[in-house]
Motif scaffolding. Structure first.
Motif, PDB file in Angstrom:
ATOM      1  N   ASN A   1       2.194 -21.717  25.800  1.00  0.00           N
ATOM      2  CA  ASN A   1       2.603 -21.168  24.501  1.00  0.00           C
ATOM      3  C   ASN A   1       1.656 -21.546  23.359  1.00  0.00           C
ATOM      4  O   ASN A   1       2.019 -21.418  22.189  1.00  0.00           O
ATOM      5  N   THR A   2       0.458 -21.972  23.703  1.00  0.00           N
ATOM      6  CA  THR A   2      -0.516 -22.351  22.667  1.00  0.00           C
ATOM      7  C   THR A   2      -0.856 -21.201  21.720  1.00  0.00           C
ATOM      8  O   THR A   2      -1.122 -21.415  20.534  1.00  0.00           O
ATOM      9  N   TYR A   3      -0.828 -19.978  22.242  1.00  0.00           N
ATOM     10  CA  TYR A   3      -1.069 -18.789  21.411  1.00  0.00           C
ATOM     11  C   TYR A   3      -0.203 -18.830  20.153  1.00  0.00           C
ATOM     12  O   TYR A   3      -0.681 -18.553  19.046  1.00  0.00           O
ATOM     13  N   TYR A   4       1.060 -19.205  20.311  1.00  0.00           N
ATOM     14  CA  TYR A   4       1.973 -19.222  19.158  1.00  0.00           C
ATOM     15  C   TYR A   4       1.646 -20.371  18.207  1.00  0.00           C
ATOM     16  O   TYR A   4       1.796 -20.230  16.996  1.00  0.00           O
ATOM     17  N   HIS A   5       1.185 -21.510  18.751  1.00  0.00           N
ATOM     18  CA  HIS A   5       0.751 -22.612  17.880  1.00  0.00           C
ATOM     19  C   HIS A   5      -0.409 -22.155  17.004  1.00  0.00           C
ATOM     20  O   HIS A   5      -0.488 -22.496  15.824  1.00  0.00           O
ATOM     21  N   ILE A   6      -1.302 -21.385  17.609  1.00  0.00           N
ATOM     22  CA  ILE A   6      -2.467 -20.881  16.873  1.00  0.00           C
ATOM     23  C   ILE A   6      -2.020 -19.955  15.741  1.00  0.00           C
ATOM     24  O   ILE A   6      -2.545 -20.030  14.618  1.00  0.00           O
TER      25      ILE A   6
ATOM     26  N   ILE B   1       1.294 -16.179  37.264  1.00  0.00           N
ATOM     27  CA  ILE B   1       1.649 -17.429  37.967  1.00  0.00           C
ATOM     28  C   ILE B   1       0.402 -18.275  38.218  1.00  0.00           C
ATOM     29  O   ILE B   1       0.422 -19.488  38.022  1.00  0.00           O
ATOM     30  N   LEU B   2      -0.662 -17.617  38.646  1.00  0.00           N
ATOM     31  CA  LEU B   2      -1.851 -18.356  39.084  1.00  0.00           C
ATOM     32  C   LEU B   2      -2.582 -19.066  37.951  1.00  0.00           C
ATOM     33  O   LEU B   2      -3.411 -19.934  38.200  1.00  0.00           O
ATOM     34  N   VAL B   3      -2.302 -18.703  36.712  1.00  0.00           N
ATOM     35  CA  VAL B   3      -2.885 -19.456  35.599  1.00  0.00           C
ATOM     36  C   VAL B   3      -1.802 -20.283  34.878  1.00  0.00           C
ATOM     37  O   VAL B   3      -1.967 -20.664  33.719  1.00  0.00           O
ATOM     38  N   GLY B   4      -0.724 -20.554  35.580  1.00  0.00           N
ATOM     39  CA  GLY B   4       0.253 -21.516  35.060  1.00  0.00           C
ATOM     40  C   GLY B   4       1.482 -20.917  34.401  1.00  0.00           C
ATOM     41  O   GLY B   4       2.300 -21.634  33.830  1.00  0.00           O
ATOM     42  N   GLY B   5       1.620 -19.611  34.473  1.00  0.00           N
ATOM     43  CA  GLY B   5       2.748 -18.955  33.824  1.00  0.00           C
ATOM     44  C   GLY B   5       3.979 -18.878  34.708  1.00  0.00           C
ATOM     45  O   GLY B   5       3.993 -19.405  35.817  1.00  0.00           O
ATOM     46  N   PRO B   6       5.024 -18.194  34.217  1.00  0.00           N
ATOM     47  CA  PRO B   6       6.301 -18.129  34.932  1.00  0.00           C
ATOM     48  C   PRO B   6       6.291 -17.131  36.096  1.00  0.00           C
ATOM     49  O   PRO B   6       5.469 -16.224  36.145  1.00  0.00           O
TER      50      PRO B   6
ATOM     51  N   ALA C   1       6.764 -21.109  19.864  1.00  0.00           N
ATOM     52  CA  ALA C   1       5.853 -22.242  19.663  1.00  0.00           C
ATOM     53  C   ALA C   1       6.572 -23.561  19.942  1.00  0.00           C
ATOM     54  O   ALA C   1       6.005 -24.489  20.519  1.00  0.00           O
ATOM     55  N   GLU C   2       7.846 -23.607  19.551  1.00  0.00           N
ATOM     56  CA  GLU C   2       8.618 -24.841  19.748  1.00  0.00           C
ATOM     57  C   GLU C   2       9.088 -25.004  21.183  1.00  0.00           C
ATOM     58  O   GLU C   2       9.256 -26.122  21.662  1.00  0.00           O
ATOM     59  N   ASN C   3       9.357 -23.876  21.835  1.00  0.00           N
ATOM     60  CA  ASN C   3      10.062 -23.938  23.100  1.00  0.00           C
ATOM     61  C   ASN C   3       9.366 -23.076  24.161  1.00  0.00           C
ATOM     62  O   ASN C   3       9.592 -21.880  24.253  1.00  0.00           O
ATOM     63  N   ALA C   4       8.527 -23.734  24.961  1.00  0.00           N
ATOM     64  CA  ALA C   4       7.755 -23.008  25.980  1.00  0.00           C
ATOM     65  C   ALA C   4       8.662 -22.370  27.025  1.00  0.00           C
ATOM     66  O   ALA C   4       8.352 -21.296  27.544  1.00  0.00           O
ATOM     67  N   VAL C   5       9.787 -23.003  27.309  1.00  0.00           N
ATOM     68  CA  VAL C   5      10.702 -22.450  28.316  1.00  0.00           C
ATOM     69  C   VAL C   5      11.298 -21.137  27.811  1.00  0.00           C
ATOM     70  O   VAL C   5      11.389 -20.150  28.541  1.00  0.00           O
ATOM     71  N   ALA C   6      11.680 -21.132  26.528  1.00  0.00           N
ATOM     72  CA  ALA C   6      12.223 -19.899  25.941  1.00  0.00           C
ATOM     73  C   ALA C   6      11.178 -18.786  26.004  1.00  0.00           C
ATOM     74  O   ALA C   6      11.501 -17.630  26.300  1.00  0.00           O
ATOM     75  N   PHE C   7       9.929 -19.124  25.730  1.00  0.00           N
ATOM     76  CA  PHE C   7       8.856 -18.123  25.832  1.00  0.00           C
ATOM     77  C   PHE C   7       8.735 -17.601  27.266  1.00  0.00           C
ATOM     78  O   PHE C   7       8.703 -16.389  27.497  1.00  0.00           O
ATOM     79  N   PHE C   8       8.678 -18.505  28.230  1.00  0.00           N
ATOM     80  CA  PHE C   8       8.530 -18.084  29.633  1.00  0.00           C
ATOM     81  C   PHE C   8       9.687 -17.182  30.063  1.00  0.00           C
ATOM     82  O   PHE C   8       9.479 -16.180  30.749  1.00  0.00           O
TER      83      PHE C   8
ATOM     84  N   VAL D   1       6.860  -9.550  20.509  1.00  0.00           N
ATOM     85  CA  VAL D   1       6.399 -10.923  20.260  1.00  0.00           C
ATOM     86  C   VAL D   1       6.170 -11.661  21.586  1.00  0.00           C
ATOM     87  O   VAL D   1       5.158 -12.344  21.758  1.00  0.00           O
ATOM     88  N   ALA D   2       7.097 -11.479  22.521  1.00  0.00           N
ATOM     89  CA  ALA D   2       6.951 -12.194  23.802  1.00  0.00           C
ATOM     90  C   ALA D   2       5.749 -11.677  24.596  1.00  0.00           C
ATOM     91  O   ALA D   2       4.956 -12.467  25.106  1.00  0.00           O
ATOM     92  N   LEU D   3       5.592 -10.351  24.662  1.00  0.00           N
ATOM     93  CA  LEU D   3       4.490  -9.798  25.462  1.00  0.00           C
ATOM     94  C   LEU D   3       3.131 -10.076  24.827  1.00  0.00           C
ATOM     95  O   LEU D   3       2.128 -10.202  25.520  1.00  0.00           O
ATOM     96  N   SER D   4       3.093 -10.179  23.498  1.00  0.00           N
ATOM     97  CA  SER D   4       1.839 -10.541  22.837  1.00  0.00           C
ATOM     98  C   SER D   4       1.359 -11.923  23.279  1.00  0.00           C
ATOM     99  O   SER D   4       0.170 -12.229  23.187  1.00  0.00           O
ATOM    100  N   GLY D   5       2.291 -12.727  23.772  1.00  0.00           N
ATOM    101  CA  GLY D   5       1.941 -14.038  24.315  1.00  0.00           C
ATOM    102  C   GLY D   5       0.976 -13.951  25.488  1.00  0.00           C
ATOM    103  O   GLY D   5       0.383 -14.952  25.884  1.00  0.00           O
ATOM    104  N   ALA D   6       0.782 -12.741  26.039  1.00  0.00           N
ATOM    105  CA  ALA D   6      -0.248 -12.528  27.070  1.00  0.00           C
ATOM    106  C   ALA D   6      -1.622 -12.924  26.545  1.00  0.00           C
ATOM    107  O   ALA D   6      -2.516 -13.275  27.314  1.00  0.00           O
ATOM    108  N   HIS D   7      -1.801 -12.876  25.228  1.00  0.00           N
ATOM    109  CA  HIS D   7      -3.085 -13.253  24.629  1.00  0.00           C
ATOM    110  C   HIS D   7      -3.334 -14.758  24.677  1.00  0.00           C
ATOM    111  O   HIS D   7      -4.314 -15.233  24.120  1.00  0.00           O
ATOM    112  N   THR D   8      -2.467 -15.495  25.329  1.00  0.00           N
ATOM    113  CA  THR D   8      -2.729 -16.907  25.612  1.00  0.00           C
ATOM    114  C   THR D   8      -3.812 -17.049  26.683  1.00  0.00           C
ATOM    115  O   THR D   8      -4.325 -18.139  26.925  1.00  0.00           O
ATOM    116  N   ILE D   9      -4.145 -15.938  27.350  1.00  0.00           N
ATOM    117  CA  ILE D   9      -5.318 -15.915  28.237  1.00  0.00           C
ATOM    118  C   ILE D   9      -6.202 -14.745  27.832  1.00  0.00           C
ATOM    119  O   ILE D   9      -5.754 -13.820  27.162  1.00  0.00           O
TER     120      ILE D   9
END
Ligand code: HEM
Ligand SMILES: *[C@@H]1O[C@H](CO)[C@@H](O)[C@H](O)[C@H]1NC(C)=O
Length: 341
Positions: free
Chosen positions: A265-270, A144-149, A301-308, A197-205
């Motif tokens: 969700n920038t991790y997925y754009h990358i 939460i403190l770095v902008g997540g859900p 990558a397309e849908n940050a809400v779906a990722f969160f 795939v969703a938990l790997s999104g932790a690598h966005t930080i």
């Protein structure tokens, strides 16, 4: 929703087969633990959640990297004997902790933040709140403190009296694991391909060390991406500080070089641009076995809400991994680094 019907080519059926094989294992692994509940400490320690939050605010404000450290600690706790704070145990005469197993060695930090939270909570409600629960809530607050859900954290874990040194390198995926190996390690824990795939999104930080991305930046990293003209500069900067021949092993680079301190969700754009820092990251999008995972990467990558939404759900599942043995014989540690005497 117009989800395309998935085409079962052989790798995909192979994944289903793995799912079948590993779900048999995980039935045994997840048996007979008391269910976690949201109001577990409502009567016994009503201030516990506020204390974790307050301490995490201080920690993340002083350095946003601390959010990544705590999130990773929780992951490494849960994949070894379940979420039982085994990762927090120090080596002692009679106990070999998990901190020096090769995947964890020099790669886990943030223990002092947990000590600080534990001390505060012990002074309010002694012997009540487990270190495993503290770490789980701290990881949620970190996000939460770095902008997540936000998500509600079920509670009631017990702390282990043992650690699983040998399980660390068996259970946890490494940066050079192939996609099927990563998937099978998650299935073994009762998690799904979607959770991978969703938990790997932790690598966005957070950051990785040169030792973990050297094979990637001198391997199949796309240097002349049509999608990103600056890819070549990016990879040559990475190479400058992480030489192929050796040296710079501990040099750290952000896995999300665009917004390293923001949970988005920038991790997925990358990954779409072929610029994932770790081989294990890029595999999610580029592996020949990645039909299912590629679709999910595109979707997040397309849908940050779906990722969160999926990340929150998957984090609850991650935090729910249990080891029946710890429940039979668990405790609430007084000091997260040591089993009670
Ligand atoms: C999918 C398989 C995964 C692999 C192969 C993997 C691998 C790695 C590696 C190699 C690093 C760099 C460590 C270092 O160089 O010291 C790292 C960092 C990190 N990982 Fe993962 N990881 C995976 C999944 C996860 C999951 C599920 C989470 C949490 C939900 C997570 C959270 C993190 C965080 C936050 C960092 C940054 C830590 C820091 O800044 O020090 N990872 N991971
Ligand atoms: C958590 O685990 C228990 C069994 O240990 C299971 O009954 C429950 O459905 C799980 N909950 C979630 C959200 O995965």
């Amino acid at each position: 929703m117009a989800t395309p019907v998935s085409v079962y080519s052989w790798p995909s059926s192979f994944q289903l087969m793995l799912l079948f094989v590993f779900s048999i294992f995980s039935i045994g692994l997840h048996a007979s633990a008391p269910p976690l509940t949201l109001d577990y400490y409502a009567l016994t320690c009503p201030t516990a959640l506020a204390i974790v939050r307050q301490e995490m605010e201080c920690a993340v404000l002083s350095d946003p990297r601390n959010a990544a450290l705590i999130l990773r600690l929780h992951f490494h706790d849960c994949f070894v004997q379940g979420c039982d704070a085994s990762v927090l145990l120090d080596d002692t005469y009679g106990l070999q902790g998990e901190k020096t197993a090769s995947i964890n060695f020099h790669a886990l930090k943030g223990f002092r933040i947990i000590d600080r939270i534990k001390n505060k909570i012990e002074s309010e409600c002694p012997g009540t709140v487990s270190c495993a629960d503290i770490l789980t809530v701290a990881a949620r607050d970190a996000v939460i403190l770095v902008g997540g859900p936000f998500w509600e954290v079920p509670l009631g874990r017990k702390d282990s009296k043992t650690a699983g040194y040998a399980l660390v390198d068996t259970n946890l995926p490494g940066s050079d694991d192939g996609l099927l190996s990563i998937i099978s390690k998650f299935l073994y824990q009762g998690l799904s391909v979607t959770d991978v795939v969703a938990l790997s999104g932790a690598h966005t930080i957070g950051m990785a060390r040169c030792v973990n991305y050297r094979s990637r930046i001198y391997g199949d990293f796309e240097t002349t991406s049509e999608l990103d003209p600056s890819a070549e500069t990016y990879v040559s900067n990475l190479r400058a500080t992480c030489p192929a021949a050796g040296g710079g092993e501990d040099y750290e680079s952000a896995m999300d070089y665009v917004t390293p301190n923001l949970f988005d969700n920038t991790y997925y754009h990358i990954l779409l641009k072929g610029e994932g820092l770790l081989n294990s990251d890029q595999e999610l999008y580029s592996s020949v076995f990645g039909m299912e995972t590629k679709k999910l990467v595109q979707q997040y990558a397309e849908n940050a809400v779906a990722f969160f939404e999926q990340f929150s759900e998957s984090m609850v599942k991650l935090g729910n991994i249990t080891n029946p043995d710890t429940y039979v014989d668990g405790e609430v540690r007084k000091n997260c680094r040591f089993v009670n005497t």
